[in-house]
Design an enzyme around this catalytic site. Structure first.
Site, PDB file in Angstrom:
ATOM      1  N   PRO A   2       0.820  -1.211   0.000  1.00 12.53           N
ATOM      2  CA  PRO A   2       0.000   0.000   0.000  1.00 12.53           C
ATOM      3  C   PRO A   2       0.854   1.261   0.000  1.00 12.53           C
ATOM      4  O   PRO A   2       1.808   1.385   0.763  1.00 12.53           O
ATOM      5  CB  PRO A   2      -0.800  -0.130   1.305  1.00 12.53           C
ATOM      6  N   GLU A   3       0.509   2.191  -0.874  1.00 10.78           N
ATOM      7  CA  GLU A   3       1.239   3.443  -0.992  1.00 10.78           C
ATOM      8  C   GLU A   3       0.322   4.595  -0.605  1.00 10.78           C
ATOM      9  O   GLU A   3      -0.758   4.372  -0.052  1.00 10.78           O
ATOM     10  CB  GLU A   3       1.803   3.578  -2.409  1.00 10.78           C
ATOM     11  N   LYS A  54       2.367   7.493   3.768  1.00  7.74           N
ATOM     12  CA  LYS A  54       2.155   6.050   3.923  1.00  7.74           C
ATOM     13  C   LYS A  54       1.697   5.686   5.327  1.00  7.74           C
ATOM     14  O   LYS A  54       1.884   4.555   5.786  1.00  7.74           O
ATOM     15  CB  LYS A  54       3.439   5.288   3.591  1.00  7.74           C
TER      16      LYS A  54
END
Length: 393
Positions: A2-3, A54
């Site tokens: 996940p970014e 993030k």
């Protein structure tokens, strides 16, 4: 992994899913998670979320009159490789739900779950953003741009631009797929020196005579690298769904896969950078490309969908053992005595008897004794050999 866009979408999901819900009781942690227990309990509280780069901050806010009286508690999450939030029935929790927040009765109870298959995700009880992360590329664009251009003397910009883009001190929210898409749109070789690419932006100024609408139009038509670090993640957020992820269903991933232009797309090449991360690109990799450290490979045309190994940023090395297929051995050319290599102590003795075994000639122990070379005995397959264990040395 996940970014920035996925964290932003996750915070949006939490706020929409938890709107109007009242939670109660203690926060429950799974037994296998190594993260800390969450010391929070209330008879009535609500949940909200915000994202930055993030990271995602979850705030537990007691409602007026809730017992025991206490202050709100904030948790900061970092999702690792597979973290996400899901809302599920309390009686049917999803697998790998390592932190659970339960709604109040009498309505059918629900649970907001932090789900993390690989358990690389973390939560921090202090509730503060990590101090060494730079401004968010999505929500703090002006501060982000200034922070990069002000620090170009930093040694992080001595290396390739593809590696600098993953430095969260300057590019908070940019990850593996975003860097590939950004560099591809500008046709910047991923292994071009970062400072060379970014120094040109210090002198990039729009004419003061342009109106505000003209400036906006010019930026949208010809964005530079730092502007794309803001605009490309924004496009992913506008797609909706959940963005990129290993655990998402086909429908969630379809829109994102159609949006990709470079990352894990057929016809594109890939290399490993110095940190072992895979960068996808097209054309010349650039002057700082690894020499001998990694082979450039193209996405094969038959691979229409990214498989699990393609999605992993640190795929395990492949090990290939000897073939156990009988046909593979039958196809090998038969080596006769005339084809044996010649060398000291290996001359063929015409008088030495030979034994024919399955179409092959094998020298007897007498020959082994005279030459000093002994052919290793072939063992039967064992589980340790098949799995690449200690027996395979």
């Amino acid at each position: 992994m996940p970014e920035g866009p996925e964290m932003h979408l996750a915070s949006r999901f939490v706020n929409q899913a938890c709107r109007g819900l009242v939670f109660c009781g203690a926060v429950e942690k799974s037994l296998v998670s190594r993260n800390p227990e969450v010391p929070f309990e209330s008879s009535a509280y609500c949940i909200s979320a915000t994202a930055r780069g993030k990271e995602l901050r979850l705030t537990l806010s007691p409602l007026p009159g809730a017992q025991p009286p206490r202050e709100p508690l904030a948790l900061v999450f970092r999702f690792g490789m597979t973290g996400s939030f899901q809302l599920a029935p309390a009686e049917a929790l999803p697998p790998h739900a390592h932190l659970r927040f339960y709604t109040a009765s009498p309505a059918p109870r629900l649970a907001l779950c932090f789900v993390d298959t690989r358990r690389f995700g973390r939560w921090d009880l202090r509730g503060e953003w990590q101090p060494d992360r730079g401004p968010c590329v999505l929500l703090e664009y002006e501060e982000f741009r200034e922070n990069v251009l002000r620090n170009l003397a930093d040694k992080a910009f001595n290396g390739p631009i593809c590696e600098a883009l993953l430095d969260q001190r300057f590019f908070n929210g940019i990850g593996n797929y975003l860097r590939a898409e950004i560099l591809f749109r500008l046709r910047i070789p991923p292994f071009e020196k970062a400072r060379t690419v970014l120094e040109a932006l210090q002198h990039h100024r729009l004419s003061p005579e342009l109106t505000l609408s003209q400036k906006i139009r010019a930026k949208l038509q010809n964005p530079d690298l730092l502007e794309l670090c803001h605009l490309v993640p924004k496009e992913v957020v506008q797609l909706g769904g959940k963005g990129y992820g290993l655990e998402h269903g086909e429908e969630d991933f379809a829109a994102f896969r159609a949006w990709l232009q470079c990352y894990s797309v057929q016809g594109m090449s890939s290399l490993r950078d110095r940190n072992g991360r895979t960068i996808w690109f097209q054309g010349d990799p650039g002057p700082l490309a690894p020499k001998g450290g990694g082979k450039s490979r193209k996405k094969k045309s038959q691979e229409t969908h990214p498989g699990p190994m393609d999605r992993m940023e640190h795929p395990p090395p492949l090990t290939k053992g000897p073939s156990k297929t009988p046909g593979a051995q039958r196809d090998l050319p038969e080596m006769t005595t005339a084809q044996q290599p010649e060398g000291p102590g290996l001359q063929h003795n015409p008088g030495a008897p030979t034994v024919l075994v399955k179409g092959r000639r094998r020298r007897t122990r007498r020959r082994q004794a005279t030459t000093g070379h002994r052919r290793p005995r072939k063992k039967a397959d064992t589980p340790s050999e098949e799995s690449g264990g200690p027996a395979a040395s």
